[in-house]
Scaffold this active site. Structure first.
Site, short mmCIF file in Angstrom:
data_model
loop_
_atom_site.label_atom_id
_atom_site.label_comp_id
_atom_site.label_asym_id
_atom_site.label_seq_id
_atom_site.Cartn_x
_atom_site.Cartn_y
_atom_site.Cartn_z
N ASP A 1 0.87 -1.16 0.00
CA ASP A 1 0.00 0.00 0.00
C ASP A 1 0.92 1.22 0.00
O ASP A 1 1.53 1.53 1.02
CB ASP A 1 -0.87 0.02 1.26
CG ASP A 1 -2.22 -0.64 1.05
OD1 ASP A 1 -2.81 -0.41 -0.02
OD2 ASP A 1 -2.67 -1.36 1.94
N LYS B 1 -8.61 0.76 -6.71
CA LYS B 1 -9.37 0.29 -5.55
C LYS B 1 -10.28 1.42 -5.06
O LYS B 1 -10.05 2.58 -5.41
CB LYS B 1 -8.43 -0.21 -4.45
CG LYS B 1 -7.52 0.86 -3.85
CD LYS B 1 -6.59 0.24 -2.82
CE LYS B 1 -5.77 1.32 -2.12
NZ LYS B 1 -4.79 0.77 -1.19
N ASP C 1 -9.58 -7.26 -1.20
CA ASP C 1 -9.02 -6.47 -0.10
C ASP C 1 -8.59 -7.48 0.97
O ASP C 1 -8.89 -8.68 0.86
CB ASP C 1 -10.06 -5.49 0.43
CG ASP C 1 -9.42 -4.27 1.09
OD1 ASP C 1 -8.23 -4.34 1.46
OD2 ASP C 1 -10.10 -3.23 1.23
N ARG D 1 4.21 3.54 4.47
CA ARG D 1 4.59 2.40 5.31
C ARG D 1 5.88 2.65 6.09
O ARG D 1 6.07 2.10 7.16
CB ARG D 1 4.74 1.14 4.45
CG ARG D 1 3.43 0.64 3.87
CD ARG D 1 2.39 0.42 4.94
NE ARG D 1 1.12 -0.09 4.41
CZ ARG D 1 -0.04 0.01 5.06
NH1 ARG D 1 -0.10 0.61 6.23
NH2 ARG D 1 -1.14 -0.48 4.53
N HIS E 1 -12.58 -2.24 7.85
CA HIS E 1 -11.63 -2.94 8.71
C HIS E 1 -12.34 -3.49 9.95
O HIS E 1 -11.88 -4.47 10.55
CB HIS E 1 -10.50 -2.01 9.15
CG HIS E 1 -9.53 -1.66 8.07
ND1 HIS E 1 -9.77 -0.66 7.16
CD2 HIS E 1 -8.34 -2.21 7.74
CE1 HIS E 1 -8.75 -0.58 6.33
NE2 HIS E 1 -7.86 -1.50 6.64
#
Length: 946
Positions: free
Chosen positions: A104, A203, A290, A112, A216
């Site tokens: 990502d 996405k 995902d 990240r 999530h």
């Protein structure tokens, strides 16, 4: 432009390869596929989680999954670029089939790696930028960085249309609420990644922008009709597919209009993937789920069920299952028992292998830690980041046109940083342009005497407020508090001219509707703060447009365009098409200069396209001294005075019809009439083609025969000033007023060179200030200070610096043992200028590199700077064009020598139109208008001896 065209071309080529490269991949795919066992085929469907900061146990766990389950790839999270590159290299060597490595990286490696990798602006900020080419270039830059750390698959761009201000998961990850804007930016980002050889992934299909639930933690529901979905959510995905998008990530969403099965996520819905995405929308690329560890699916099914349902629904890659053992086992049992289609498995595996081939994994090049660490902050990428920020910042209100700041000198400014306890980068950069009193207020105003601060701020004519340390969370009022908003509103009621800059979410603008001068800066980063301050000062014009609707006052696409005032700004070399590494040679050259005692120190400034991209100070004031050269220190710029004072003054007076270049010295100076200089035309004098001698050592005839004792003079000098001895030549050294007549007589009696012959001469520029005084009524120093320097905001360019600065701020030019018998520190080095009082046409100015750079930027801008016109462009062009039949001289200005047999003062690569001047003390300044480049070098090469 050429680079951008190449990126676009490579993007088209890459796109066609991802779509139509199957035939090329077939031999390699077949050779791998034929040797694969069932377990190896199933393993290719899995992308597992990986970190580079979790230690040996995690590494062993990942290695075991590579060996046992033959996984197709991994998705990396936190760590460092160097460690990740090392691990990827190791993992690739252990895998029989090359791995797809994903991340990502929506806003680059910094997503990240936090402080260990570069972060670009979030997509919402980019949605305010209308320059699509810059977004594509960003994609290319991110792709290069991803490749350096071993990544070949990026889960970006986010193609969600964020039309729900309360969205807790997408928000600033989206390009905004307009489907067309989201589409154009997503396609550009995609093409940039492809041009760098990275597989992009759109996405979160079918669109995660209009939900108040984070998948999530739960399964969001999208309750709209298919008509609405096609009109909004699906629109960017369809356009991306049409443009060649090779990969799509499916979100965990429940969309009854697509599939009304209770609690069924689109990730697990065959109607959503095989039906809508593949058959109806025509997508034949790679589909990835995902993360299968998210609550949107795990709350309703176990790992085995999720894997089989995702497989059947049409996904090719299964991202991060919670339990790979259960998921792998369920797929293997389903294939063996015939419950799952083995042909579908073969098709998926071949598609995955084909993508690996198209990514170049058939001839794998492994990343190295050293290169990964270097590329984590790639200067090229930083340059693009600066451009993106500059084009995104949005002026939401500008009712009295205070933005940009036109008047920098005659207004009392204060700056307030709310949410910071120390001076911010925003305030620091503003200080490059305005003198302001800085205030800092904590985010919590408890215990702060707001009334006292507001009363203090009322003393200032203009207050600039930066709102910092906020958030993008709607449930928390975007990090704003009632106390902060109350303070701003109280100040706004009592102080008319305030400018508020919000370094946070554009949705928060609804709290600032009554602020007359308001800027949305989107993100609170040092670069954004710095660049916003430059925009306020007029370095560039703001042109961002809101990518979302904040309120009725601030709808989508709202934003005021402001003009560029062409002030000199600051950036990195790559922002203006230069290469940082190439500038490293300067330090080495300067080091050699100091080592061989060519000069004890220097300042170097380089500006291109109106941006300072190099500004450094080196060495010390003297070889034996300990005073390091600072960027604020002043140097005696000697003959650069000719083009930083005298010539621009003549240009201005020619424009005003007070002077004519085609008149003679005799017409302006009566004392030259009936002399051999009477008929010298000003144009020839300033081009050094009038026949004047180079110079006259006026000082020599004033020296006693024995000059060994300092401060002992004949009647020509005295140690203290008086009406008879008013001219300060140096410390404790004053010249008799009557000696000026002697200097004048020496000029009159001086012989001539042949007219038309080029001989560089100080004499004409010694006479020009008297002409200027006769025509304006004021002396040259007063004229240039009032007409040029003060309006330009130049505090460190001028004559007689000791009247304004300490001697410790001035670099000494010489230890003079032959005339003044003292170290010259703040007193002009040029002997004739010293005897004329320090304000002359040929010498006398002191400056630092910055102020001289600003002055030459004004010249580069065709005489404009800060919203003012100083010199007419046509007149400036006339003066900076070579004098007739000269290979080197303009009018007043030195230029590139075109005769290669003669001494060259600049690089061969400099354009023929380059103009500027050198100074005897160790100075040069050049403008190359073809390359839009300004170069300033200041040193005291004459110290200790000229």
């Amino acid at each position: 432009m050429r680079k951008m065209k190449c990126i676009i071309l490579f993007g088209l080529i890459a796109s066609s390869q991802f779509l139509f490269g199957q035939d090329l991949a077939t031999p390699w795919v077949d050779s791998i596929f034929k040797s694969m066992s069932l377990d190896e085929k199933i393993g290719q469907l899995f992308i597992i989680r990986a970190h580079s900061d979790l230690g040996d146990d995690h590494i062993k766990y990942v290695e075991s999954q590579i060996k046992k389950y033959h996984v197709g790839g991994m998705c990396f999270f936190q760590g460092t670029p160097a460690k990740q590159a090392a691990l990827i290299s190791s993992y690739q060597k252990q895998s029989t089939i090359p791995l797809i490595i994903s991340m990502d990286a929506e806003w680059g490696l910094g997503m990240r790696f936090k402080e260990k990798g570069l972060s670009f602006p979030r997509q919402l900020m980019l949605g305010a930028n209308s320059n699509i080419a810059d977004v594509e270039e960003m994609g290319y830059a991110i792709g290069k960085q991803l490749k350096a750390v071993g990544v070949n698959f990026s889960f970006s761009p986010v193609a969600d249309v964020n039309n729900n201000a309360m969205n807790p998961v997408i928000g600033d990850r989206s390009f905004g609420e307009k489907r067309e804007n989201v589409t154009s930016h997503s396609i550009a980002y995609m093409k940039g990644l492809q041009a760098a050889g990275i597989l992009p992934c759109g996405k979160h299909f079918p669109g995660h922008g209009d939900t108040g639930v984070d998948s999530h933690f739960d399964l969001p529901v999208i309750p709209y009709t298919m008509e609405r979905l096609h009109e909004v959510e699906l629109y960017p995905f369809q356009q991306l597919i049409n443009a060649g998008l090779p990969s799509i990530m499916v979100a965990h969403l429940h969309v009854p209009a697509i599939d009304n099965t209770p609690n069924l996520s689109t990730t697990l819905s065959e109607k959503a993937i095989n039906g809508l995405l593949r058959r109806e929308m025509g997508f034949n690329g790679l589909v990835i789920t995902d993360a299968l560890e998210m609550k949107g699916v795990t709350d309703h099914y176990d790992a085995g069920e999720i894997a089989t349902m995702a497989f059947t629904a049409g996904n090719d890659l299964l991202l991060m299952p919670t339990d790979i053992v259960a998921a792998f086992t369920a797929l293997r049992d389903g294939i063996k028992k015939g419950k799952l289609d083995s042909k579908a498995l073969d098709e998926k595996v071949k598609k995955i292998l084909a993508v690996k081939y198209q990514l170049g994994l058939d001839s794998l090049v492994l990343p190295t830690p050293e290169y990964a660490a270097k590329m984590a902050f790639d200067p090229y990428a930083i340059g693009i980041k600066h451009k993106l920020i500059e084009g995104s910042i949005t002026v939401a209100q500008n009712k009295r046109a205070l933005i940009p700041l036109v008047n920098l000198d005659d207004i009392r400014y204060a700056t307030v940083s709310i949410g910071s306890t120390k001076v911010t980068p925003f305030q620091t950069r503003l200080a490059s342009y305005i003198e302001a009193t800085n205030y800092s207020l904590p985010k919590s105003l408890d215990g702060v005497d707001q009334s006292q601060i507001i009363n203090e701020l009322k003393k200032y004519q203009r207050v600039i407020i930066g709102v910092h340390n906020v958030s993008n969370k709607p449930a928390e009022m975007y990090g704003l508090t009632k106390e902060i908003l109350g303070f701003i509103q109280n100040l706004n009621r009592q102080q008319e001219d305030i400018i508020v800059v919000v370094f946070g979410s554009p949705y928060s603008l609804k709290y600032f509707e009554n602020i007359d001068h308001l800027i949305m800066a989107y993100e609170d980063t040092p670069e954004t703060e710095d660049i916003t301050a430059q925009g306020i000062a007029g370095v560039f014009g703001f042109k961002g447009k809101l990518p979302i609707t904040a309120s009725n006052i601030f709808p989508v696409d709202h934003g005021f365009t402001t003009p560029s005032l062409k002030r000199l700004g600051y950036s990195v070399p790559e922002r203006v098409g230069m290469v940082s590494d190439s500038l490293n040679a300067i330090k080495n050259i300067v080091g050699q200069m100091i080592k061989v005692h060519a000069a004890p120190g220097c300042q170097v400034l380089i500006a291109r396209q109106g941006r300072i991209i190099y500004e450094e100070a080196f060495g010390t004031h003297t070889y034996k001294g300990k005073d390091s050269v600072r960027l604020t220190d002043l140097y005696d710029i000697a003959s650069v005075t000719k083009v930083a004072a005298t010539t621009p003054t003549v240009m201005r007076l020619v424009e005003e019809k007070k002077l004519s270049l085609d008149k003679t010295l005799g017409e302006y100076l009566p004392w030259l009439r009936s002399t051999n200089k009477e008929n010298m035309v000003l144009r020839k004098v300033m081009a050094h083609h009038a026949g004047l001698q180079s110079w006259i050592p006026f000082y020599e005839s004033t020296l006693p025969k024995n000059r060994a004792v300092p401060n002992v003079f004949d009647d020509i000098y005295q140690t203290i000033p008086s009406s008879k001895y008013p001219i300060c030549v140096a410390e404790h050294m004053y010249l008799e007023l009557g000696y000026l007549d002697t200097i004048r007589r020496q000029i009159i009696r001086s012989g001539l060179n042949r007219e038309g012959t080029y001989v560089y001469s100080d004499l004409g520029f010694i006479m020009l200030p008297e002409i200027i005084r006769n025509e304006t009524g004021i002396n040259l120093g007063t004229y240039v200070d009032s007409v040029f320097y003060k309006p330009l905001g130049l505090r460190r360019l001028g004559y007689k610096p000791l009247q304004r600065f300490k001697d410790t701020e001035i670099v000494p030019s010489e230890d003079d043992e032959y005339f003044r018998c003292q170290v010259l520190d703040g007193y002009v080095h040029d002997m004739a200028c010293a005897m004329l009082g320090g304000v002359c046409g040929h010498a006398g100015l002191f400056s630092n590199a910055h102020d001289l750079g600003v002055f030459f930027t004004m010249l580069m801008n065709d005489g404009e700077y800060g919203g003012r016109k100083y010199i007419d462009a046509d007149i400036l062009h006339e003066f900076t064009t070579r004098y007739e039949n000269s290979t080197r001289r303009g009018i007043g200005f030195d230029m590139k020598e075109l005769d290669t047999r003669r001494t060259q003062l600049m690089a061969a690569e400099a354009s023929k139109k380059t103009y500027g001047h050198t100074g005897f003390t160790g100075i040069c300044v050049w403008n190359d208008p073809v390359n839009d480049l300004t170069y300033v070098f200041l040193s005291n090469r004459t110290f200790p001896k000229m």
